[in-house]
Write a protein that holds these residues in place. Structure first.
Motif: not given
Lengths: 113, 113
Positions: B2, B4, B25, B33, B93
């Motif tokens: 993950q 951002v 993202y 978010l 996120a």
């Protein structure tokens, strides 16, 4: 309704020393997360405590440890301080382990000389 | 993994002009978010959040954001900015099943009179 509180606001230490930072969660919250924010960067997740146990940990060395007390307050301990540990340390609280919304305190600014 | 990304490190605008702060993202699973604001020498304040439901979310201080799943974006907008909006803005996120917030690098919004 008190928000998240942290102490102290500022701290100066020298390399090799140990430091303890404290956090009291927002009223009604039982989960505490800690983040490190280096100058000019976004916060980085250190770990999260729920029911007095560490539930998730980020990519930080074992020099970073924590504790959560029965009243949900929390401490962050950093041993053998390095110059690179200088940062703003942010505490965030939320309600329940599955809660997504985290509320932040004002932070503790640590300077390591 | 993950991540951002905030596409602009700095955004200067004139007072009463509209502004958009961009956030993208990357995640292979569902995400939640958030946008936070950080005023100088302070902690993070929650502006708004998308957990589910309507993709257009409204927050405090006149800000709003739109979740766009196909574009993997969550841009923040305000139709008319004020001097007091000068601050650092962070997009963040949480992926489904996790507890930690992953932050972007931040966007510094500067309002010129």
């Amino acid at each position: 309704d008190a928000g998240v509180t942290q102490s102290p606001t500022h701290l100066i230490k020298t390399r090799g020393q140990q430091v303890t930072l404290r956090c009291s969660p927002k009223s009604g919250h039982d989960t505490v997360s800690w983040y490190q924010q280096a100058l000019g960067q976004g916060p980085q997740f250190i770990f999260q405590y729920y029911e007095e146990e560490e539930r998730q940990r980020g990519n930080f060395p074992d020099r970073f440890s924590g504790h959560q007390f029965p009243n949900y307050s929390s401490e962050l301990n950093v041993n053998a301080l390095l110059l690179g540990d200088s940062a703003l340390y942010l505490c965030a609280s939320s309600s329940g382990q599955g809660a997504k919304t985290q509320y932040f305190g004002p932070g503790t600014r640590l300077l390591v000389l | 993994a993950q991540s951002v990304t905030q596409l602009d490190s700095q955004v200067p605008v004139f007072e009463e002009a509209p502004v958009e702060l961009r956030c993208n993202y990357s995640s292979s699973v569902s995400v939640y978010l958030f946008w936070y604001v950080q005023y100088p020498n302070q902690g993070l304040q929650l502006l708004l959040k998308y957990l589910s439901g309507s993709t257009l979310v409204k927050g405090i201080n006149g800000f709003e954001a739109e979740f766009n799943k196909s574009q993997t974006s969550f841009h923040l907008r305000k139709p008319s900015v004020h001097i007091s909006d000068t601050a650092e803005y962070f997009c963040a996120a949480i992926i489904q099943g996790a507890q930690k917030l992953v932050f972007g690098q931040g966007t510094r919004l500067t309002i010129n009179p």
